[in-house]
Design a protein around this motif. Structure first.
Motif, PDB file in Angstrom:
ATOM      1  N   ASP A  14       0.856  -1.187   0.000  1.00  0.00           N
ATOM      2  CA  ASP A  14       0.000   0.000   0.000  1.00  0.00           C
ATOM      3  C   ASP A  14       0.891   1.236   0.000  1.00  0.00           C
ATOM      4  N   LEU A  15       0.613   2.169  -0.900  1.00  0.00           N
ATOM      5  CA  LEU A  15       1.444   3.364  -1.070  1.00  0.00           C
ATOM      6  C   LEU A  15       0.633   4.638  -0.883  1.00  0.00           C
ATOM      7  N   LYS A  16       1.329   5.711  -0.525  1.00  0.00           N
ATOM      8  CA  LYS A  16       0.741   7.050  -0.473  1.00  0.00           C
ATOM      9  C   LYS A  16       1.490   7.924  -1.457  1.00  0.00           C
ATOM     10  N   ASN A  17       0.824   8.958  -1.945  1.00  0.00           N
ATOM     11  CA  ASN A  17       1.499   9.912  -2.813  1.00  0.00           C
ATOM     12  C   ASN A  17       2.690  10.507  -2.072  1.00  0.00           C
ATOM     13  N   GLY A  18       3.837  10.550  -2.760  1.00  0.00           N
ATOM     14  CA  GLY A  18       5.061  11.067  -2.152  1.00  0.00           C
ATOM     15  C   GLY A  18       6.046   9.994  -1.759  1.00  0.00           C
ATOM     16  N   MET A  19       5.607   8.736  -1.746  1.00  0.00           N
ATOM     17  CA  MET A  19       6.519   7.651  -1.401  1.00  0.00           C
ATOM     18  C   MET A  19       7.434   7.325  -2.579  1.00  0.00           C
ATOM     19  N   VAL A  20       8.551   6.673  -2.293  1.00  0.00           N
ATOM     20  CA  VAL A  20       9.569   6.361  -3.289  1.00  0.00           C
ATOM     21  C   VAL A  20       9.411   4.921  -3.769  1.00  0.00           C
ATOM     22  N   VAL A  39       8.924   8.956  -7.645  1.00  0.00           N
ATOM     23  CA  VAL A  39       7.994   9.306  -6.576  1.00  0.00           C
ATOM     24  C   VAL A  39       6.574   9.000  -7.050  1.00  0.00           C
ATOM     25  N   VAL A  40       5.754   8.484  -6.148  1.00  0.00           N
ATOM     26  CA  VAL A  40       4.368   8.139  -6.437  1.00  0.00           C
ATOM     27  C   VAL A  40       3.523   9.415  -6.424  1.00  0.00           C
ATOM     28  N   TYR A  41       2.717   9.590  -7.468  1.00  0.00           N
ATOM     29  CA  TYR A  41       1.826  10.758  -7.524  1.00  0.00           C
ATOM     30  C   TYR A  41       0.598  10.400  -8.347  1.00  0.00           C
ATOM     31  N   ASN A  42      -0.307   9.616  -7.759  1.00  0.00           N
ATOM     32  CA  ASN A  42      -1.538   9.214  -8.429  1.00  0.00           C
ATOM     33  C   ASN A  42      -2.604  10.293  -8.313  1.00  0.00           C
ATOM     34  N   ILE A  43      -3.502  10.318  -9.276  1.00  0.00           N
ATOM     35  CA  ILE A  43      -4.653  11.212  -9.230  1.00  0.00           C
ATOM     36  C   ILE A  43      -5.666  10.608  -8.265  1.00  0.00           C
ATOM     37  N   ILE A  44      -6.209  11.434  -7.404  1.00  0.00           N
ATOM     38  CA  ILE A  44      -7.217  10.949  -6.462  1.00  0.00           C
ATOM     39  C   ILE A  44      -8.550  10.926  -7.199  1.00  0.00           C
ATOM     40  N   ASP A  45      -8.931   9.737  -7.642  1.00  0.00           N
ATOM     41  CA  ASP A  45     -10.127   9.583  -8.467  1.00  0.00           C
ATOM     42  C   ASP A  45     -11.224   8.807  -7.747  1.00  0.00           C
ATOM     43  N   ALA A  47       4.349   6.711 -11.382  1.00  0.00           N
ATOM     44  CA  ALA A  47       5.664   6.936 -10.776  1.00  0.00           C
ATOM     45  C   ALA A  47       6.437   7.953 -11.613  1.00  0.00           C
ATOM     46  N   PHE A  48       6.799   9.067 -10.995  1.00  0.00           N
ATOM     47  CA  PHE A  48       7.506  10.142 -11.689  1.00  0.00           C
ATOM     48  C   PHE A  48       8.992  10.107 -11.346  1.00  0.00           C
ATOM     49  N   ARG A  49       9.823  10.211 -12.369  1.00  0.00           N
ATOM     50  CA  ARG A  49      11.287  10.158 -12.201  1.00  0.00           C
ATOM     51  C   ARG A  49      11.787  11.484 -11.622  1.00  0.00           C
ATOM     52  N   LEU A  50      12.256  11.444 -10.383  1.00  0.00           N
ATOM     53  CA  LEU A  50      12.670  12.671  -9.697  1.00  0.00           C
ATOM     54  C   LEU A  50      13.877  13.351 -10.327  1.00  0.00           C
ATOM     55  N   ALA A  51      14.796  12.602 -10.914  1.00  0.00           N
ATOM     56  CA  ALA A  51      15.990  13.208 -11.502  1.00  0.00           C
ATOM     57  C   ALA A  51      15.636  14.188 -12.620  1.00  0.00           C
TER      58      ALA A  51
END
Length: 161
Positions: free
Chosen positions: A24-30, A55-61, A81-85
């Motif tokens: 289980d993940l939350k937005n902002g986790m790696v 970093v995890v950044y899902n849309i809250i749908d 998952a967005f590539r932070l670099a």
């Protein structure tokens, strides 16, 4: 919780929406997306945490979610998952819900680095304060200021070494 500090970040950052959460993940986790088996696990070792992280950044749908802090991406659901670099030098905001350390112990100039499962098994995918070895990590977040984002938030700059 997590959000980009600028709208332009969406045009600049690569994301991987094809992998599924292994916990289980939350937005902002790696996470570290694995295209071969279509999973997005948290960094299993310090070496992975020090490499290219997303970093995890899902849309809250889900309309039944009353507070964004309650949003969880369950195991088996797809992860954006967005590539932070790709965000080098750009600001992001993150809440203390995905930070291992006490919010009161964080200050401007502190560096946040990804936790790894081997040394922080109870904080999988979270961020931690690291003053001494942040330069060993490919990506870290430098705290610019504290904000009310998610009640206790941090406005950070993405640093790529």
């Amino acid at each position: 919780m997590f959000k980009f500090g600028t709208i332009g970040a969406y045009k600049q950052v690569r994301n991987n929406p094809r992998c599924k959460a292994t916990i289980d993940l939350k937005n902002g986790m790696v996470v570290i997306p694995n295209e071969a088996n279509k999973t997005a696990p948290t960094p299993a070792t310090a070496t992975l945490a020090k490499g290219d992280v997303y970093v995890v950044y899902n849309i809250i749908d889900q309309p039944e979610i009353r507070s964004t802090e309650d949003f969880v991406i369950p195991t088996g659901d797809h992860v954006r998952a967005f590539r932070l670099a790709d965000l080098v030098g750009l600001p992001v905001e993150i809440s203390d819900a995905v930070i291992k350390d006490s919010y009161s112990g964080l200050a401007k100039g502190d560096k946040l680095v990804p936790c790894d499962d081997a040394t922080d098994a109870t904080n999988k995918g979270m961020w931690k304060k690291d003053a001494t070895t942040a330069s060993d990590y490919k990506v870290n977040l430098e705290i610019i200021e504290k904000t009310p984002f998610g009640d206790k938030g941090l406005f950070c700059k993405v640093v790529v070494n």
